[in-house]
Design an enzyme around this catalytic site. Structure first.
Site, PDB file in Angstrom:
ATOM      1  N   SER A 296       0.809  -1.215   0.000  1.00 30.96           N
ATOM      2  CA  SER A 296       0.000   0.000   0.000  1.00 30.96           C
ATOM      3  C   SER A 296       0.847   1.272   0.000  1.00 30.96           C
ATOM      4  O   SER A 296       1.399   1.653  -1.013  1.00 30.96           O
ATOM      5  CB  SER A 296      -1.017  -0.027   1.137  1.00 30.96           C
ATOM      6  OG  SER A 296      -0.453   0.076   2.395  1.00 30.96           O
ATOM      7  N   ASP A 307       8.618   5.661 -11.320  1.00 29.70           N
ATOM      8  CA  ASP A 307       7.993   6.246 -12.512  1.00 29.70           C
ATOM      9  C   ASP A 307       8.664   7.531 -12.962  1.00 29.70           C
ATOM     10  O   ASP A 307       8.739   7.820 -14.164  1.00 29.70           O
ATOM     11  CB  ASP A 307       6.511   6.523 -12.249  1.00 29.70           C
ATOM     12  CG  ASP A 307       5.656   5.271 -12.368  1.00 29.70           C
ATOM     13  OD1 ASP A 307       6.226   4.185 -12.598  1.00 29.70           O
ATOM     14  OD2 ASP A 307       4.419   5.373 -12.231  1.00 29.70           O
ATOM     15  N   LYS A 321      -0.990  -4.042  -3.243  1.00 31.61           N
ATOM     16  CA  LYS A 321      -2.240  -3.526  -2.679  1.00 31.61           C
ATOM     17  C   LYS A 321      -2.479  -2.123  -3.226  1.00 31.61           C
ATOM     18  O   LYS A 321      -1.840  -1.164  -2.805  1.00 31.61           O
ATOM     19  CB  LYS A 321      -2.188  -3.489  -1.158  1.00 31.61           C
ATOM     20  CG  LYS A 321      -3.487  -2.976  -0.549  1.00 31.61           C
ATOM     21  CD  LYS A 321      -3.390  -2.892   0.961  1.00 31.61           C
ATOM     22  CE  LYS A 321      -4.708  -2.409   1.556  1.00 31.61           C
ATOM     23  NZ  LYS A 321      -5.050  -1.034   1.156  1.00 31.61           N
TER      24      LYS A 321
END
Length: 539
Positions: A296, A307, A321
């Site tokens: 998470s 990214d 998650k």
């Protein structure tokens, strides 16, 4: 994996994620009122039971049971929290308390240790994630309709009092017995923050709680004053926490306005979180460590760093998650922790692993299946379809569909496992020995090693090795020469690390353990190489 953990079974942390990721938004109970005739059916059933059923019933218990059944048929992370449980559940991410120091869950009417709390009495005795507690003070608690409130009533208690528990552990035929001395349980987000060398700092975050962002900024400021130019952020085994806090931590790494994460759901508009350009570590080489226990909020941090080509991710595929929960208080002061949205990394990756066709038990056993499938030991065992491949601005290929896949894979290390080591851990003998040793030698050690640096350089566990082996034999664990060839160095490392933690501070433990932590060593190697320049990483 850290040598601290390489004796753990593959089930480690596989049930760790009930903690979830909270947005913390309050939601009006009015929105749950009936909007169609289907909801009236339940009222009709209750009415008929009250007027016609053969025995008197407890309406409150019927409703509680019905709500739990409904929520259990949604996703693996939505949950119902009764009024009696709410304060205690909220406390997990807010403060501290006195007890045995475990995070827990009740699955199939069995109390399962989600994780021993770092620095707490259960962790010190060697109680592990995945352990099933079956008796407390000689009272059976398995298969009796145990609630969270029951567990807390039995395990919380005044510091210094003793609770006896019996545990079933996967891979062990015999029941394990522990006498746990209750203590004040520290709930700190940061386990360690220190300079690994003249330029590279290391910070380990164990969860994303309400105080994590402030703790993290404080640690960054301290390390910057000590010469930090590079940073290793360890999110291994970090189950997550608050989404907002994950954003605040990630915000420290960017020097321009960039999207860090965005969320959207059927009844929730897309919400975007952007960096503020006020970060405390905007430049410098950055490595984030993850593993199968990172979930998470940890995945939000790793996903944004990856990214935007801000740093490298090292370790093993994270849990996966990508669901966001909001806690909604109901009129009777109970609450729903309801999944309301999905979160996406900046490139649009949805990293939630599949769950539609699985029971909750199967969902949380996924990590054990990864071990069986060879994923934890072989980077080529993961087969990712082209549809789940993304490309960063710098040209790196990243992946969605089930966790964050690291840029550099580090296999789980089981090379130092042995039956002898397992017995020591089960009985808590490594920790027990260090307590007894320090009780007799603390003043001498403090005088001889006034600071950690001198202790690390000069203290040699060979000086206590034979004494420890004799102690273990007296405690019922007979020396095994074959097993000692495999596990001896790890046991020595544990002894030194535990002594250091008790002589100095909790972070001292990691300073020593990381000397044999493969992920940490890989991070140092990558930072000292030219890989950041070759791969176009922004630092």
């Amino acid at each position: 994996m850290n040598k601290k953990y390489n004796y753990l079974l593959p089930l480690l942390l596989s049930i760790m994620f009930a903690l979830g990721m909270l947005v913390g938004t309050k939601f009006s109970p009015d929105s749950f009122r009936a909007k169609n005739n289907d909801t009236h059916k339940f009222k009709e059933v209750i009415s008929h039971i009250n007027t016609s059923y053969i025995d008197t019933v407890n309406n409150n218990k019927l409703v509680e049971l019905a709500v739990k059944k409904v929520i259990n048929n949604l996703d693996p992370h939505s949950a119902y929290i009764s009024k009696s449980e709410l304060t205690a559940v909220t406390q997990d991410l807010q403060g501290d308390f006195e007890g045995i120091g475990i995070e827990f869950n009740i699955l199939n009417d069995t109390l399962i240790v989600v994780s021993p709390i770092s620095g707490g009495p259960s962790e010190k005795l060697g109680i592990k994630a995945g352990d099933k507690i079956i008796t407390v003070d000689e009272e059976n608690i398995a298969g009796v309709g145990l609630t969270n409130a029951d567990v807390r009533n039995k395990l919380l208690g005044k510091k210094g009092t003793i609770v006896k528990v019996e545990i079933l552990r996967n891979g062990n035929k015999e029941v394990l017995a522990f006498d746990i001395v209750r203590d004040k349980i520290p709930i700190y987000s940061i386990d360690a923050a220190y300079m690994a060398d003249d330029k590279t700092a290391y910070i380990k975050i164990n969860r994303f709680s309400a105080k994590t962002a402030s703790e993290f900024v404080k640690a960054l400021n301290k390390l910057e004053n000590e010469g930090m130019q590079n940073l290793i952020l360890d999110l291994g085994e970090n189950p997550g926490g608050y989404l907002q806090v994950a954003f605040q931590v990630t915000d420290q790494f960017f020097n321009s306005k960039k999207i860090i994460v965005y969320t959207k759901g059927r009844a929730r508009k897309r919400e975007e979180y952007y960096s503020s350009k006020r970060g405390g570590f905007k430049t410098g080489k950055l490595v984030v460590l993850i593993d199968e226990g990172s979930a998470s909020a940890s995945e939000i941090v790793a996903g944004a760093v990856q990214d935007w080509d801000r740093g490298f991710i090292i370790g093993r595929r994270s849990f996966g998650k990508g669901l966001v929960q909001e806690q909604m208080e109901l009129t009777d002061k109970s609450a729903l922790r309801l999944t309301v949205a999905k979160y996406f990394t900046p490139s649009g990756r949805f990293i939630q692993k599949p769950y539609k066709n699985e029971s909750k038990a199967d969902y949380y056993l996924d990590i054990y299946n990864r071990y069986l499938n060879g994923e934890l030991t072989n980077k080529d065992s993961i087969d990712i379809p082209d549809s789940l491949k993304y490309q960063t601005d710098g040209g790196r290929i990243v992946y969605g569909g089930g966790g964050i896949i690291p840029d550099f894979f580090v296999a789980i290390d089981t090379s130092m496992n042995s039956n002898y080591l397992s017995q020591l851990i089960h009985k808590g003998l490594i920790y027990k020995y260090t307590l007894e040793y320090l009780d007799k030698n603390r003043l001498v050690l403090k005088k001889r090693y006034p600071d950690f640096k001198q202790f690390d350089a000069k203290f040699n566990t060979n000086s206590i090795w034979n004494d420890f082996l004799t102690f273990a034999t007296k405690e019922g664990v007979t020396k095994n020469e074959k097993d000692l060839k495999s596990s001896g160095e790890l046991i020595k490392l544990q002894l030194k690390a535990l002594i250091a933690r008790q002589l100095f501070d909790h972070g001292s433990y990691f300073r020593i353990i990381n000397q044999s932590n493969n992920e940490f060593q890989k991070a140092i190697e990558v930072i000292n190489s030219d890989m950041f320049d070759k791969m176009g990483i922004h630092y």
